[in-house]
Write a protein that holds these residues in place. Structure first.
Motif: not given
Length: 375
Positions: A116-123
């Motif tokens: 459920f993580l938004n990888r676009k925000k995380l990267i």
């Protein structure tokens, strides 16, 4: 649905920060052949502890005795929950207490909240997260070295008493407590099972214990008081060994400064607890059920007087080393909180909430089936 009064809450530490690093007793939390074990994976700050707390709270309110596995680094967080009567457990399966299924799909299953993580925000935070977690590791290693220093000093403190310790006196105390607590039962052909845990931990907030939730329900409590090295752990170990030989299951609570030592035991079937009451886990005796034993009687006053200056110096140096260790843990938590905040900002918590609803539904269905089968 069970509708009796709220169940009994117990808080333990299945793992602890020690001079040897992170020390784990997670294998003793629940029988590997339980009915349902859910292992939760995922990054920091994404809702694992909240989900664990939610399931535990619901079953506690339904009247089930519930055991929380507290986080040894952040004591307000939970790394697991166990409901013994249902054979149910949920665990955070991420480092440092990495858990993997023994019977996947039959007993355990893995849930990955990282889905459920938004990888676009995380990267975009990649470099910051990597560097911060590297700093966290360095601070933990520094804390473990400081704890090792503290234990060496504590050993010196203990040695002042141990060299003139009357082991015959300790044996007599242990024998008398064993006879009194075991009600004259005989040695059993089927020995009891030990369950190893910690009742307290050395955390980022300093030493913390939940001893009252562990021994507060006991109908008889023996409280050992005495300076380090006066034989408290020796007495506790001897009584535990006798209880196991008599066929009783025993909960053994170890010392985070020296995991080889057992500080407290509980014999659930007898409602008996034997507690070492010393810093940082002092416990006030209750008039009706507690018996206090001073282990200082096993050391002569001459010895204490002879090494008074050595003991005083050891106390001071121990306190300094211990405070340095907890300061490192505090700094590690401050750094780790930064990583948690980054992951939290990238998390879909509404999805986690919906998943929690489904898990709670499965848990309640398990509860219903077990209740109806035992009605």
């Amino acid at each position: 649905m069970q509708s009796q009064s709220q169940g009994r809450l117990k808080k333990v530490f299945p793992g602890a920060n020690t001079p040897e690093g992170f020390f784990s007793f997670y294998d003793y939390m629940i029988d590997p052949c339980a009915n349902m074990i859910i292992i939760i994976k995922g990054g920091p700050g994404i809702g694992k502890s909240t989900l664990i707390r939610r399931i535990g709270s619901a079953l506690l309110d339904m009247g089930y005795d519930t055991e929380y596995a507290c986080c040894s680094h952040d004591p307000v967080s939970y790394d697991g929950v166990v409901v013994p009567k249902l054979g149910l457990a949920l665990f955070d399966g991420t480092p440092p207490h990495v858990l993997e299924p023994r019977f996947p799909g039959i007993v355990e299953r893995i849930i990955n909240l990282g889905d459920f993580l938004n990888r676009k925000k995380l990267i975009p935070h990649r470099q910051e997260v990597v560097e911060t977690l590297r700093e966290v590791s360095i601070l933990f290693e520094r804390a473990f070295r400081r704890l090792k220093e503290a234990r060496i000093i504590h050993d010196d403190w203990e040695a002042c008493h141990i060299q003139d310790l009357d082991f015959g006196c300790l044996n007599c105390i242990a024998e008398e407590l064993s006879s009194d607590s075991l009600h004259g039962t005989e040695t059993s052909p089927s020995p009891g099972k030990p369950r190893h845990l910690f009742a307290g931990a050395i955390t980022a907030s300093g030493p913390i214990h939940h001893l009252q939730t562990v021994v507060g329900h006991a109908s008889r409590r023996y409280i050992l008081k005495g300076e380090p090295g006066t034989g408290k752990s020796t007495i506790v170990r001897k009584v535990a060994e006798r209880a196991l030989c008599h066929g009783f299951n025993v909960e053994l609570y170890h010392c985070p400064l020296d995991p080889s030592k057992v500080e407290h035991i509980v014999i659930p079937e007898l409602g008996v607890a034997l507690v070492s009451s010393s810093w940082p886990h002092l416990i006030d005796p209750m008039k009706d059920i507690d018996r206090v034993i001073d282990t200082g009687q096993a050391v002569s006053n001459t010895t204490v007087g002879k090494y008074e200056s050595v003991i005083c110096d050891a106390k001071q140096r121990f306190g300094q080393a211990f405070r340095r260790a907890t300061q490192c843990l505090h700094e590690a938590k401050q750094e780790y909180d930064k990583v948690q905040a980054i992951y939290s900002e990238s998390m879909d918590f509404q999805a986690v909430e919906r998943l929690g609803d489904r898990i709670l539904g499965e848990v309640l269905e398990l509860e219903r089936k077990i209740r109806e089968a035992t009605a």
